[in-house]
Motif scaffolding. Sequence first.
Motif, PDB file in Angstrom:
ATOM      1  N   ILE A   1      -6.490   1.757  -5.167  1.00 26.62           N
ATOM      2  CA  ILE A   1      -5.477   1.159  -4.294  1.00 26.62           C
ATOM      3  C   ILE A   1      -5.756  -0.339  -4.167  1.00 26.62           C
ATOM      4  CG2 ILE A   1      -4.446   1.171  -1.992  1.00 26.62           C
ATOM      5  CD1 ILE A   1      -5.299   4.074  -1.725  1.00 26.62           C
ATOM      6  N   LYS A   2      -4.705  -1.144  -4.358  1.00 28.87           N
ATOM      7  CA  LYS A   2      -4.867  -2.593  -4.341  1.00 28.87           C
ATOM      8  C   LYS A   2      -3.878  -3.231  -3.372  1.00 28.87           C
ATOM      9  CE  LYS A   2      -6.016  -2.649  -9.299  1.00 28.87           C
ATOM     10  NZ  LYS A   2      -7.428  -3.065  -9.210  1.00 28.87           N
ATOM     11  N   PHE A   3      -4.268  -4.399  -2.892  1.00 28.16           N
ATOM     12  CA  PHE A   3      -3.334  -5.248  -2.157  1.00 28.16           C
ATOM     13  C   PHE A   3      -2.927  -6.379  -3.094  1.00 28.16           C
ATOM     14  CE2 PHE A   3      -2.631  -9.234   0.120  1.00 28.16           C
ATOM     15  CZ  PHE A   3      -1.597  -8.875   0.980  1.00 28.16           C
ATOM     16  N   SER A   4      -1.637  -6.583  -3.230  1.00 28.03           N
ATOM     17  CA  SER A   4      -1.115  -7.633  -4.104  1.00 28.03           C
ATOM     18  C   SER A   4      -0.164  -8.518  -3.316  1.00 28.03           C
ATOM     19  CB  SER A   4      -0.381  -7.005  -5.301  1.00 28.03           C
ATOM     20  OG  SER A   4       0.251  -8.005  -6.077  1.00 28.03           O
ATOM     21  N   MET A   5      -0.311  -9.814  -3.489  1.00 30.03           N
ATOM     22  CA  MET A   5       0.578 -10.759  -2.818  1.00 30.03           C
ATOM     23  C   MET A   5       0.850 -11.905  -3.789  1.00 30.03           C
ATOM     24  SD  MET A   5       0.115 -12.493   0.943  1.00 30.03           S
ATOM     25  CE  MET A   5       1.508 -13.192   1.826  1.00 30.03           C
ATOM     26  N   THR A   6       2.100 -12.099  -4.122  1.00 29.49           N
ATOM     27  CA  THR A   6       2.470 -13.132  -5.079  1.00 29.49           C
ATOM     28  C   THR A   6       3.253 -14.237  -4.391  1.00 29.49           C
ATOM     29  OG1 THR A   6       4.504 -11.973  -5.670  1.00 29.49           O
ATOM     30  CG2 THR A   6       2.550 -11.480  -6.975  1.00 29.49           C
TER      31      THR A   6
ATOM     32  N   ALA B   1       4.367  -9.342  -0.750  1.00 28.83           N
ATOM     33  CA  ALA B   1       3.150  -8.542  -0.617  1.00 28.83           C
ATOM     34  C   ALA B   1       3.465  -7.063  -0.739  1.00 28.83           C
ATOM     35  CB  ALA B   1       2.472  -8.830   0.720  1.00 28.83           C
ATOM     36  N   ALA B   2       2.453  -6.315  -1.176  1.00 30.07           N
ATOM     37  CA  ALA B   2       2.621  -4.868  -1.307  1.00 30.07           C
ATOM     38  C   ALA B   2       1.257  -4.199  -1.398  1.00 30.07           C
ATOM     39  CB  ALA B   2       3.451  -4.523  -2.536  1.00 30.07           C
ATOM     40  N   ILE B   3       1.196  -2.963  -0.943  1.00 27.77           N
ATOM     41  CA  ILE B   3       0.047  -2.096  -1.175  1.00 27.77           C
ATOM     42  C   ILE B   3       0.378  -1.271  -2.412  1.00 27.77           C
ATOM     43  CG2 ILE B   3      -1.501  -0.380  -0.200  1.00 27.77           C
ATOM     44  CD1 ILE B   3      -1.370  -2.999   1.363  1.00 27.77           C
ATOM     45  N   VAL B   4      -0.441  -1.392  -3.462  1.00 25.39           N
ATOM     46  CA  VAL B   4      -0.112  -0.834  -4.764  1.00 25.39           C
ATOM     47  C   VAL B   4      -1.096   0.269  -5.131  1.00 25.39           C
ATOM     48  CG1 VAL B   4       0.227  -1.329  -7.211  1.00 25.39           C
ATOM     49  CG2 VAL B   4       0.858  -3.043  -5.491  1.00 25.39           C
TER      50      VAL B   4
END
Length: 401
Positions: free
Chosen positions: A327-332, A350-353
Amino acid sequence: MATVEAAAGAAIRSLQFRRQNLTLTPPTAQLSLRQKSRLPSPVKFSQQQLESKTTAAFTQEENALINALIGVQGRGRSVSASQLQEVERAVQILEGLKGVSDPTGSSLIEGRWQLMFTTRPSTASPIQRTFVGVDSFSVFQEIYIQTDDPRVSNIVKFSDSIGELKVEAVASTKDGNRILFRFDRASFSFKFLPFKVPYPVPFRLLGDEAKGWLDTTYLSQSGNIRISRGNKGTTFVLQKETEERQNLLSAISKGGEVREAIDKFINSNKSTVKGEFELLEGEWLMLWSSQEVTESWIENASKGLMGKQIIKPNGQMKFLVDILLGIKFSMTGTYVKSGFNAYDVTMDDAAIVAGPYGIPAEMETKFTLEILYSDEKMRISRGYDDILFVHICAGGGAVQK
């Protein structure tokens, strides 16, 4: 380093290691965060377009080896395939140059050497497996072979406040580049004790296991860098003097005075740079920040206080944090040049991926990113809320634009 076939006993188990624990708060599907930035104070010196800085202490080929070691953790215990290839290539180039002839007969080999890198640390002796890969310790080798009592010693310095372990060997030389040794004594020197504590290893009973040899395959003309290969096939890179980047990274790994190390490093580079620093493309791992993480991992991640910062072409940026079990946190977001060594950054997607799935998070972070120093291996910057950051480039190196 020369090796010893005996494990460290209970004497070292009382040593305390500091560990940061991060409390994870379960994310919600919809989050809201509006953050304001404060413009940092202007830098008083120009940066970027690093000139090839070859000092009297290190040649161009030696600097290439030092540069290859930047970002390698655990003195080689944690190293990527590309990092190892770069280090091995730099080592081979220096060994081809030969350096000082008859190194064991030169006074330059005498003194205390700091271990910077070693191959095969997991297959080395117990003392190496126990201590060498711990960045918070300093590991040295002392060579005094031009005396009435020629000796080689391996030293693990736990800290200035705790003390050190010293393992000593009687030594002799052969063929101008080989040191033969036999370990015969060892002890702990703790700052809180007025006497030495014997290291519990019966060297006399070890026989040939207490013996070995060390070849010096390169000794620099300045006496500041040495490459050696041991009887178990291990390669060692050692230095008497270290450069400022290495000193800064050492301060970070040991929990030292990092701000002072940053100031010293930046000041030492004032006269060796021209123009501006660029925000170089690549994957940048956050190594240190001047603000400690809070209990809210989502807040830490959105500020860039965790994980990686990925700089992409065409003004694209991403924060990426591994949470757990894939599980990753991504924010672009985007960055736009806004001034001298400065970029305006807006992170708003942002999203929890988890694999192909993602839970959107309504977040936005705006700040000005000021580049205080940058090369293809390391970057120092001031970001959100004037927080200082030190990043190292993951993998090979950053991409020059």
